[in-house]
Design an enzyme around this catalytic site. Structure first.
Site, PDB file in Angstrom:
ATOM      1  N   ASP A 165       0.852  -1.195   0.000  1.00 57.92           N
ATOM      2  CA  ASP A 165       0.000   0.000   0.000  1.00 57.92           C
ATOM      3  C   ASP A 165       0.884   1.240   0.000  1.00 57.92           C
ATOM      4  O   ASP A 165       2.107   1.151   0.215  1.00 57.92           O
ATOM      5  CB  ASP A 165      -0.977   0.001   1.191  1.00 57.92           C
TER       6      ASP A 165
ATOM      7  N   LYS B 294      -4.124  -1.383  -0.876  1.00 55.65           N
ATOM      8  CA  LYS B 294      -4.715  -2.413  -0.021  1.00 55.65           C
ATOM      9  C   LYS B 294      -5.996  -1.901   0.612  1.00 55.65           C
ATOM     10  O   LYS B 294      -6.048  -0.762   1.070  1.00 55.65           O
ATOM     11  CB  LYS B 294      -3.706  -2.798   1.070  1.00 55.65           C
TER      12      LYS B 294
HETATM   13  C1  R5P Z   1      -0.336  -2.485   8.305  1.00 48.10           C
HETATM   14  O1  R5P Z   1      -0.699  -1.515   7.640  1.00 48.10           O
HETATM   15  C2  R5P Z   1       1.039  -3.013   8.227  1.00 48.10           C
HETATM   16  O2  R5P Z   1       1.878  -2.189   7.485  1.00 48.10           O
HETATM   17  C3  R5P Z   1       1.076  -4.413   7.645  1.00 48.10           C
HETATM   18  O3  R5P Z   1       0.708  -4.345   6.276  1.00 48.10           O
HETATM   19  C4  R5P Z   1       0.117  -5.306   8.356  1.00 48.10           C
HETATM   20  O4  R5P Z   1       0.358  -5.248   9.727  1.00 48.10           O
HETATM   21  C5  R5P Z   1       0.242  -6.719   7.874  1.00 48.10           C
HETATM   22  O5  R5P Z   1      -0.719  -7.483   8.512  1.00 48.10           O
HETATM   23  P1  R5P Z   1      -1.127  -8.906   7.963  1.00 48.10           P
HETATM   24  O6  R5P Z   1       0.117  -9.704   7.780  1.00 48.10           O
HETATM   25  O7  R5P Z   1      -2.005  -9.468   9.055  1.00 48.10           O
HETATM   26  O8  R5P Z   1      -1.881  -8.717   6.695  1.00 48.10           O
END
Ligand code: R5P
Length: 292
Positions: A170, A194
């Site tokens: 993202d 995302k």
């Molecule tokens: C959230 O914005 C963080 O940058 C990570 O993208 C997020 O923590 C990833 O989480 P998960 O592995 O559960 O998708």
């Protein structure tokens, strides 16, 4: 003296070596009712009275590890050590930095308030939002460890990456991808978009970056459930990508994250030791040492 919490033993040892400071011993036992008990002691060549600084190193990945930091801080104060520095290589609950819905706590703030009285300084590595540092009463510093990820990307893949694309899932993580690309020394940077619909469900909207037959490194701060990464990889696979690598600072890898990434077709995962996992092939110790 470096004091290791049970979650960060390799990193604490690496930091002690980096700083040429002694590594204290932490004896952990439990009372019969299950309450944890800790005793700090210095290495054989020192006495606690000679120690003027305790650097507590502990990632707070569990409820027990939060309590452990409080106990280690108090043990250091109780021993009369002048300065207590608390290093949270990974600050748990850091993503709960605001109340997302009415009635929710700002848990990152509540934890920062609890940890503040027992320490003179706080250091934390690549927090999800650097603003969490403002929740602490003593001076708190966010250390950037992203550039360290370039090293395993230079030495790990065989054959080596050629003109890779560094991609964040993202726009929020694009700076991390840019930092890794810049430290790596070649390649391009882009980001997907995302949308998160729940704690474990995300959808990924691709960009028009050219990925066909190209090595792509998907870069993020944290891999938690692996949903973000596995969705990103699946989108790339649909576009006939070359090899896909994952690089992250904090390899939380909760639940079945490893399997999700493997099923999606990841070639390899490279991460730091802010959370000690088998993929933690690069140490954050040099970046932390610079602030000490
Ligand atoms: C959230 O914005 C963080 O940058 C990570 O993208 C997020 O923590 C990833 O989480 P998960 O592995 O559960 O998708």
């Amino acid at each position: 003296m470096i004091v290791s919490g049970s979650t960060s033993q390799s990193l604490a040892a690496a930091l002690a070596a980096e700083l040429d400071e002694p590594l204290g011993a932490v004896d952990q036992t439990a009372f019969p009712d299950g309450e944890s008990k800790f005793a700090l002691s210095p290495p054989a060549t020192h006495s606690l009275a000679d120690v003027d600084r305790a650097v507590i190193v502990a990632s707070t990945t569990t409820a027990a590890s939060h309590l452990e930091v409080l106990q280690l801080q108090d043990a250091a104060r109780e021993a009369g050590i002048d300065e207590v520095v608390t290093v949270l290589p990974y600050m748990g609950y850091g993503r709960q930095d605001r109340a997302f819905e009415a009635g929710e706590p700002v848990t990152a703030r509540a934890i920062a308030r609890a940890l503040s009285p027992g320490t003179d300084r706080i250091l934390t590595v690549t927090p999800h939002e650097p603003g969490v540092c403002e929740f602490f009463d003593p001076p708190a510093t966010a250390i950037d460890a992203e550039a360290l990820l370039a090293e395993p990307l230079q030495t790990g893949p065989d054959p080596a990456l050629a003109d890779p694309l560094f991609l964040s899932p993202d726009a929020g993580a694009i700076e991390i991808a840019e930092t890794v690309q810049s430290a790596y020394g070649e390649g391009a940077v882009d980001h997907f978009e995302k949308t998160r619909s729940s704690g474990t469900e995300v959808s990924i909207e691709p960009s028009d970056a050219a990925v066909e037959n190209r090595d792509v490194v998907v870069v993020d701060d944290i891999v938690a459930t692996g949903s973000t990464m596995s969705e990103s990889i699946e989108v790339l696979q649909e576009r006939n990508v070359g090899r896909v690598f994952v690089a992250c600072v904090h390899p939380l890898l909760a639940r079945d994250a490893r399997s999700k990434l493997a099923r999606a077709g990841v070639e390899a995962i490279f991460a730091t030791d802010t959370i000690e996992r088998t993929v933690s092939t690069v140490s954050a110790a040099p970046a932390i040492a610079e602030e000490l």
